[in-house]
Design a protein around this motif. Structure first.
Motif, short mmCIF file in Angstrom:
data_model
loop_
_atom_site.label_atom_id
_atom_site.label_comp_id
_atom_site.label_asym_id
_atom_site.label_seq_id
_atom_site.Cartn_x
_atom_site.Cartn_y
_atom_site.Cartn_z
N ARG A 37 0.85 -1.19 0.00
CA ARG A 37 0.00 0.00 0.00
C ARG A 37 0.89 1.25 0.00
O ARG A 37 2.00 1.22 0.50
CB ARG A 37 -0.87 -0.03 1.25
N ALA A 94 -4.83 8.17 -0.69
CA ALA A 94 -4.15 7.01 -1.29
C ALA A 94 -3.68 5.98 -0.27
O ALA A 94 -3.77 4.78 -0.55
CB ALA A 94 -2.99 7.48 -2.15
N TRP A 100 -5.49 2.22 -3.16
CA TRP A 100 -4.48 1.66 -4.06
C TRP A 100 -3.74 0.62 -3.26
O TRP A 100 -3.03 0.95 -2.31
CB TRP A 100 -3.53 2.73 -4.56
N VAL A 111 -5.21 -6.80 -7.12
CA VAL A 111 -4.77 -5.43 -7.37
C VAL A 111 -6.00 -4.54 -7.32
O VAL A 111 -6.93 -4.72 -8.10
CB VAL A 111 -4.06 -5.31 -8.74
N LYS A 113 -7.53 -0.62 -7.39
CA LYS A 113 -7.28 0.76 -7.79
C LYS A 113 -8.56 1.56 -7.56
O LYS A 113 -9.61 1.22 -8.10
CB LYS A 113 -6.86 0.86 -9.25
N MET A 114 -8.47 2.60 -6.77
CA MET A 114 -9.57 3.54 -6.51
C MET A 114 -10.85 2.86 -6.04
O MET A 114 -11.93 3.14 -6.56
CB MET A 114 -9.86 4.39 -7.74
N ARG A 118 -10.79 -3.82 -9.54
CA ARG A 118 -10.07 -4.95 -8.93
C ARG A 118 -9.71 -5.94 -10.03
O ARG A 118 -10.53 -6.27 -10.89
CB ARG A 118 -10.94 -5.65 -7.89
N PHE A 148 0.46 -5.34 -13.90
CA PHE A 148 0.39 -4.31 -12.86
C PHE A 148 1.79 -3.84 -12.51
O PHE A 148 2.78 -4.43 -12.92
CB PHE A 148 -0.38 -4.79 -11.63
#
Length: 180
Positions: A37, A94, A100, A111, A113-114, A118, A148
């Motif tokens: 993270r 973040a 993230w 993974v 993101k926002m 996923r 990623f």
């Protein structure tokens, strides 16, 4: 006098960054279950940046309100402030869980993101990893496009590298370019 103030502010910022760098972060030595993270120092830096620009705007309005509110200045100030405060807001949130994050649990990699996006991978599907400046690109199933990116500034980046080495995944380290 302005230069002296600029130098003083630069030293204060560097001092704060030095203090944040020396702080201990929660880390785990487990290679089977860990979470990568964004470090919490990013939120502090973004908060300081947002506060700094806010103080500049207040000082500009207070010292010369008629110039500050003119159309010429507002055409620059409004888009700049929307972009700046949007970036700093994202930077402040973040480090929160789920914004993230890369979760490694056994053979599964998630993974995030926002909060919304996923992607799920398996460590057994990883073909190879390629070190880049600032982190590592991970490629899955022989695809040429990266699956990623793992940021090198995160707390558990070393755990991810050790896990890839343990699993026998190839880590490509580009050779430095010769300037001669």
């Amino acid at each position: 006098m302005k230069y002296l103030g600029t130098i003083l502010v630069a030293y204060i910022v560097l001092f704060i960054l030095d203090i944040m760098q020396k702080r201990n972060h929660k880390t785990t030595k487990s290679l089977n279950k860990f979470s990568i993270r964004t470090i919490s120092d990013v939120s502090f830096i973004c908060a300081i940046g947002a506060l700094f620009v806010l103080v500049i705007f207040i000082w500009g309005f207070w010292s010369e309100p008629e110039n500050f509110c003119s159309k010429r200045y507002l055409m620059f100030i409004i888009p700049f402030s929307i972009i700046w405060f949007g970036v700093t807001l994202f930077g402040m949130i973040a480090p929160l869980k789920g914004v993230w994050e890369i979760k490694v649990e056994g053979d599964n990699i998630t993974v995030i993101k926002m909060f919304i996006f996923r992607r799920y991978w398996k460590i057994s599907d990883i073909s190879y990893c390629k070190m880049k400046r600032g982190g590592m690109n991970v490629y899955v199933n022989g695809r040429k496009k990266k699956a990623f990116f793992v940021d090198g500034m995160t707390d558990h980046f070393d755990n991810f590298i050790k896990r890839m080495e343990k699993e026998g995944k190839e880590i490509i380290i580009p050779e430095p370019k010769d300037t001669n």
